[in-house]
Design a protein around this motif. Sequence first.
Motif, PDB file in Angstrom:
ATOM      1  N   THR A 379       0.933  -1.227  -0.224  1.00 22.82           N
ATOM      2  CA  THR A 379      -0.117  -0.105  -0.108  1.00 22.82           C
ATOM      3  C   THR A 379       0.830   1.015   0.103  1.00 22.82           C
ATOM      4  O   THR A 379       0.420   2.159  -0.809  1.00 22.82           O
ATOM      5  CB  THR A 379      -0.908  -0.085   1.188  1.00 22.82           C
ATOM      6  N   THR A 382       2.542   1.771  -3.307  1.00 26.05           N
ATOM      7  CA  THR A 382       1.540   2.262  -4.355  1.00 26.05           C
ATOM      8  C   THR A 382       1.310   3.772  -4.133  1.00 26.05           C
ATOM      9  O   THR A 382       1.360   4.696  -5.234  1.00 26.05           O
ATOM     10  CB  THR A 382       0.088   1.416  -4.191  1.00 26.05           C
ATOM     11  N   GLY A 383       1.273   4.100  -3.024  1.00 26.04           N
ATOM     12  CA  GLY A 383       0.855   5.606  -2.633  1.00 26.04           C
ATOM     13  C   GLY A 383       1.785   6.481  -2.951  1.00 26.04           C
ATOM     14  O   GLY A 383       1.965   7.562  -3.512  1.00 26.04           O
ATOM     15  N   PHE A 405      -3.624   6.222  -0.103  1.00 26.70           N
ATOM     16  CA  PHE A 405      -2.762   4.982  -0.158  1.00 26.70           C
ATOM     17  C   PHE A 405      -1.834   5.050   1.068  1.00 26.70           C
ATOM     18  O   PHE A 405      -1.569   4.162   2.039  1.00 26.70           O
ATOM     19  CB  PHE A 405      -2.115   4.538  -1.303  1.00 26.70           C
ATOM     20  N   THR A 408      -3.345   5.102   4.517  1.00 24.84           N
ATOM     21  CA  THR A 408      -3.839   3.668   4.912  1.00 24.84           C
ATOM     22  C   THR A 408      -2.768   2.656   5.194  1.00 24.84           C
ATOM     23  O   THR A 408      -2.758   1.981   6.251  1.00 24.84           O
ATOM     24  CB  THR A 408      -4.448   2.930   3.264  1.00 24.84           C
TER      25      THR A 408
END
Length: 428
Positions: A379, A382-383, A405, A408
């Motif tokens: 995560t 990805t962010g 992201f 999270t």
Amino acid sequence: MFVTTNNDAVKNTSYKVVIPFYSYAALALLTANLLLFFSAESFTGHYFHPHILAITHAMALGWGTMIILGASHQLLPVLTESRLYSVALAHLSFVSAAAGIPLLLYGFYVFNMGWPARWGGVLILFSILCYLINIAGTISKSKTENAHTVFFFTAALWLLLTASLGVALVYNFAYPVFSKDSLAYLPLHAHMGIIGWFLLMVIGVGSRLIPMFLISKYSNPRLLWLIYILINSGLLIFLLLFLYYPTASFYLVPVVAVFAAVALFGYYCFKCYRQRIRKQVDEPMKTSLLAVAIMLLPMLLLFIIIGLLILNNMNTRLVLVYGFIIFFGWITAIIFGMTFKTLPFIVWNKVYHQKAGLGKTPNPKDLFSSILFKAMAITYGTGFVFFIAGVLTVNIFLLQTGAVFLVTAAVLFNWNMIKLLLHKPVTT
């Protein structure tokens, strides 16, 4: 390992000293990423923006520095084979920084350099002074000499200089402390902290922990001393050039020196990996090794930025990406990895130290969730990519998506930390 053996008990620092730093840092990471989400639009303009200043210092002080302070209070006594010089100073360092950081961040966020920012800076400076005294006192009792302790102490000195300059720059907004405005000294302040504090400390700690957790036979003190000389000479040359001869093309000299040091540390880690006894590498260790590779990205980007400066073509997009990769990239990645390599042993020692030998106990790696860790890493990665793409394209949707992201991932990190810190004893 360094926090589990009975022979090491005499030099282990109490978990009561260490865990507050880790806990505070976890909350600071979540806070910084929430600020990132609500301030995404700030990253479409110039890097000298109140919200960006607040976010940067939340990551640099609340996240990176606090967790390093906590880890070093645990690791340094092991390296020196002696007790921590003063537990009281360690507690005082935590309380002072914990109180000062929110004050400073508030001052930056609303861009009010009045009493909150000033007192916040002073409290942080006092915290660092307590830490430096503790480091010096612990090293003075050392039974052994090694490069790692020199990295520790030198990094702490650079941190004190960085914080001192930072406090002076806060006061410079209202009083003529310097001949120029505070923005003019921002590159100096930033790189004293990034290179002098973070890079020196990461290499000093990483060069000890990476081979230890890989159970590697590789050791090369001469290479570490060369890295140490390259980093400090590069930073000193940059400081002198910045103050007395600020010509863009000359900045290539210190950048080449620091780049060489980072590349040599990458080689050091590669040799540790190749000569490891433990063939299976877990996720936290993979993340730490990935962080070493990420260290090269901002260095390469810095060459491009200086090249553009030589051509009188400053690119604020690249400067934003450069800073983002440093604080949200390699510093965060190596902290992710090393937190779940060091903290489980600290918690295990806290919970099972008195129960060792009375029954089978879980392994330290079983105290946290590997599934949560993998989800956090994916995560966060990805962010990280989305946000950089948003900065480069000045796209709010990409910036906010990346921030979602990242928030999270910060939640997952805190969730795993809570699971780890609240672990109850289990024996069979």
